[in-house]
Design a protein around this motif. Structure first.
Motif, PDB file in Angstrom:
ATOM      1  N   PHE A  97       0.858  -1.183   0.000  1.00  0.00           N
ATOM      2  CA  PHE A  97       0.000   0.000   0.000  1.00  0.00           C
ATOM      3  C   PHE A  97       0.891   1.229   0.000  1.00  0.00           C
ATOM      4  N   ALA A  98       0.509   2.224  -0.778  1.00  0.00           N
ATOM      5  CA  ALA A  98       1.245   3.490  -0.812  1.00  0.00           C
ATOM      6  C   ALA A  98       0.250   4.643  -0.862  1.00  0.00           C
ATOM      7  N   ASN A  99       0.577   5.705  -0.163  1.00  0.00           N
ATOM      8  CA  ASN A  99      -0.259   6.907  -0.135  1.00  0.00           C
ATOM      9  C   ASN A  99       0.620   8.101  -0.489  1.00  0.00           C
ATOM     10  N   TYR A 100       0.167   8.893  -1.455  1.00  0.00           N
ATOM     11  CA  TYR A 100       0.928  10.061  -1.901  1.00  0.00           C
ATOM     12  C   TYR A 100       0.058  11.304  -1.772  1.00  0.00           C
ATOM     13  N   PRO A 101       0.586  12.368  -1.181  1.00  0.00           N
ATOM     14  CA  PRO A 101      -0.217  13.590  -1.032  1.00  0.00           C
ATOM     15  C   PRO A 101      -0.401  14.319  -2.350  1.00  0.00           C
ATOM     16  N   ILE A 102      -1.554  14.963  -2.488  1.00  0.00           N
ATOM     17  CA  ILE A 102      -1.824  15.865  -3.608  1.00  0.00           C
ATOM     18  C   ILE A 102      -1.880  17.254  -3.005  1.00  0.00           C
ATOM     19  N   ARG A 103      -0.993  18.136  -3.473  1.00  0.00           N
ATOM     20  CA  ARG A 103      -0.871  19.473  -2.888  1.00  0.00           C
ATOM     21  C   ARG A 103      -0.999  20.541  -3.959  1.00  0.00           C
ATOM     22  N   SER A 104      -1.345  21.715  -3.462  1.00  0.00           N
ATOM     23  CA  SER A 104      -1.244  22.927  -4.258  1.00  0.00           C
ATOM     24  C   SER A 104      -0.555  23.931  -3.349  1.00  0.00           C
ATOM     25  N   GLY A 105       0.688  24.234  -3.662  1.00  0.00           N
ATOM     26  CA  GLY A 105       1.475  25.065  -2.750  1.00  0.00           C
ATOM     27  C   GLY A 105       1.689  24.306  -1.453  1.00  0.00           C
ATOM     28  N   ASN A 106       1.384  24.949  -0.341  1.00  0.00           N
ATOM     29  CA  ASN A 106       1.524  24.300   0.961  1.00  0.00           C
ATOM     30  C   ASN A 106       0.238  23.629   1.419  1.00  0.00           C
ATOM     31  N   ARG A 107      -0.824  23.744   0.631  1.00  0.00           N
ATOM     32  CA  ARG A 107      -2.133  23.220   1.015  1.00  0.00           C
ATOM     33  C   ARG A 107      -2.319  21.786   0.513  1.00  0.00           C
ATOM     34  N   VAL A 108      -2.689  20.883   1.415  1.00  0.00           N
ATOM     35  CA  VAL A 108      -2.973  19.508   1.038  1.00  0.00           C
ATOM     36  C   VAL A 108      -4.423  19.440   0.558  1.00  0.00           C
ATOM     37  N   LEU A 109      -4.612  18.914  -0.656  1.00  0.00           N
ATOM     38  CA  LEU A 109      -5.939  18.814  -1.249  1.00  0.00           C
ATOM     39  C   LEU A 109      -6.522  17.410  -1.132  1.00  0.00           C
ATOM     40  N   GLY A 110      -5.660  16.423  -1.000  1.00  0.00           N
ATOM     41  CA  GLY A 110      -6.106  15.034  -0.934  1.00  0.00           C
ATOM     42  C   GLY A 110      -4.927  14.111  -1.072  1.00  0.00           C
ATOM     43  N   SER A 111      -5.213  12.879  -1.508  1.00  0.00           N
ATOM     44  CA  SER A 111      -4.127  11.920  -1.672  1.00  0.00           C
ATOM     45  C   SER A 111      -4.478  10.874  -2.723  1.00  0.00           C
ATOM     46  N   LEU A 112      -3.437  10.211  -3.192  1.00  0.00           N
ATOM     47  CA  LEU A 112      -3.555   9.083  -4.101  1.00  0.00           C
ATOM     48  C   LEU A 112      -3.093   7.862  -3.338  1.00  0.00           C
ATOM     49  N   ALA A 113      -3.969   6.877  -3.201  1.00  0.00           N
ATOM     50  CA  ALA A 113      -3.616   5.611  -2.550  1.00  0.00           C
ATOM     51  C   ALA A 113      -3.545   4.532  -3.617  1.00  0.00           C
ATOM     52  N   LEU A 114      -2.478   3.744  -3.583  1.00  0.00           N
ATOM     53  CA  LEU A 114      -2.304   2.629  -4.505  1.00  0.00           C
ATOM     54  C   LEU A 114      -2.011   1.373  -3.700  1.00  0.00           C
ATOM     55  N   ALA A 115      -2.530   0.237  -4.153  1.00  0.00           N
ATOM     56  CA  ALA A 115      -2.285  -1.019  -3.451  1.00  0.00           C
ATOM     57  C   ALA A 115      -2.120  -2.138  -4.468  1.00  0.00           C
ATOM     58  N   GLY A 116      -1.312  -3.134  -4.081  1.00  0.00           N
ATOM     59  CA  GLY A 116      -1.067  -4.257  -4.968  1.00  0.00           C
ATOM     60  C   GLY A 116      -1.036  -5.575  -4.222  1.00  0.00           C
ATOM     61  N   LYS A 117      -1.292  -6.630  -4.964  1.00  0.00           N
ATOM     62  CA  LYS A 117      -1.258  -7.969  -4.383  1.00  0.00           C
ATOM     63  C   LYS A 117       0.158  -8.494  -4.275  1.00  0.00           C
ATOM     64  N   SER A 118       1.099  -7.788  -4.874  1.00  0.00           N
ATOM     65  CA  SER A 118       2.505  -8.172  -4.762  1.00  0.00           C
ATOM     66  C   SER A 118       3.220  -7.143  -3.894  1.00  0.00           C
ATOM     67  N   LEU A 119       4.346  -7.536  -3.339  1.00  0.00           N
ATOM     68  CA  LEU A 119       5.117  -6.633  -2.474  1.00  0.00           C
ATOM     69  C   LEU A 119       6.043  -5.722  -3.270  1.00  0.00           C
ATOM     70  N   LYS A 120       6.015  -5.805  -4.580  1.00  0.00           N
ATOM     71  CA  LYS A 120       6.917  -5.035  -5.429  1.00  0.00           C
ATOM     72  C   LYS A 120       6.569  -3.544  -5.368  1.00  0.00           C
TER      73      LYS A 120
END
Length: 167
Positions: A97-120
């Motif tokens: 599982f990985a979570n990446y912030p979505i920002r505009s300047g210093n303001r956090v707008l949301g995030s992108l979460a990605l997940a996989g069945k493999s550990l790669k």
């Protein structure tokens, strides 16, 4: 290109999520936005079941969500301990599982979460792609919000002009 062509934020997020999941070889993904104008989508999701979606969306309702969305998180779910999110992701057969912030300047707008069945995990170039995508989407989100505000102000101005004519 897609951001320039599409005016609808939901269309942009859905297309970006599909392309990202495909290019990264991920089995699940989700864009989550912090509370925004009523017309904006709160989340676009692919591949996650109801339980993890509910847990991920429950984190978008306050300052704790902003803090969580602001940090990049990536790794092996089995090392997370007994958190409810880890348990629900494991039950779906997801290992990474990985979570990446979505920002505009210093303001956090949301995030992108990605997940996989493999550990790669993503390669360095894939990671750079994801971070660049999150920056571009930050601009697209702000642009969509500004366009919505502009449309509302235009409607209000027209209504005031009509009222002025009546008066």
């Amino acid at each position: 290109s897609m951001v320039n062509r599409a005016l609808d934020l939901n269309t942009i997020l859905a297309s970006a999520l599909d392309a990202t999941m495909s290019s990264m070889g991920m089995d699940a993904g989700m864009f989550r936005l912090l509370p925004a104008p009523e017309t904006a989508p709160n989340a676009v999701c692919r591949g996650f079941g109801k339980e993890p979606v509910a847990l991920l969306e429950s984190e978008t309702d306050g300052s704790a969500a902003a803090q969580q969305m602001a940090s990049t998180l990536a790794g092996d779910i089995s090392k997370w301990g007994d958190s409810p999110l880890a348990g629900s992701l494991k039950r779906e057969g997801l290992q990474f599982f990985a979570n990446y912030p979505i920002r505009s300047g210093n303001r956090v707008l949301g995030s992108l979460a990605l997940a996989g069945k493999s550990l790669k995990p993503p390669t360095e170039s894939q990671e750079d792609y994801i971070l660049a995508l999150c920056e571009i989407l930050g601009v697209a989100i702000v642009s969509a919000q500004l366009r919505e505000q502009s449309n509302k102000l235009s409607e209000d101005l027209i209504a005031l002009q009509e009222l002025n004519k009546i008066i």
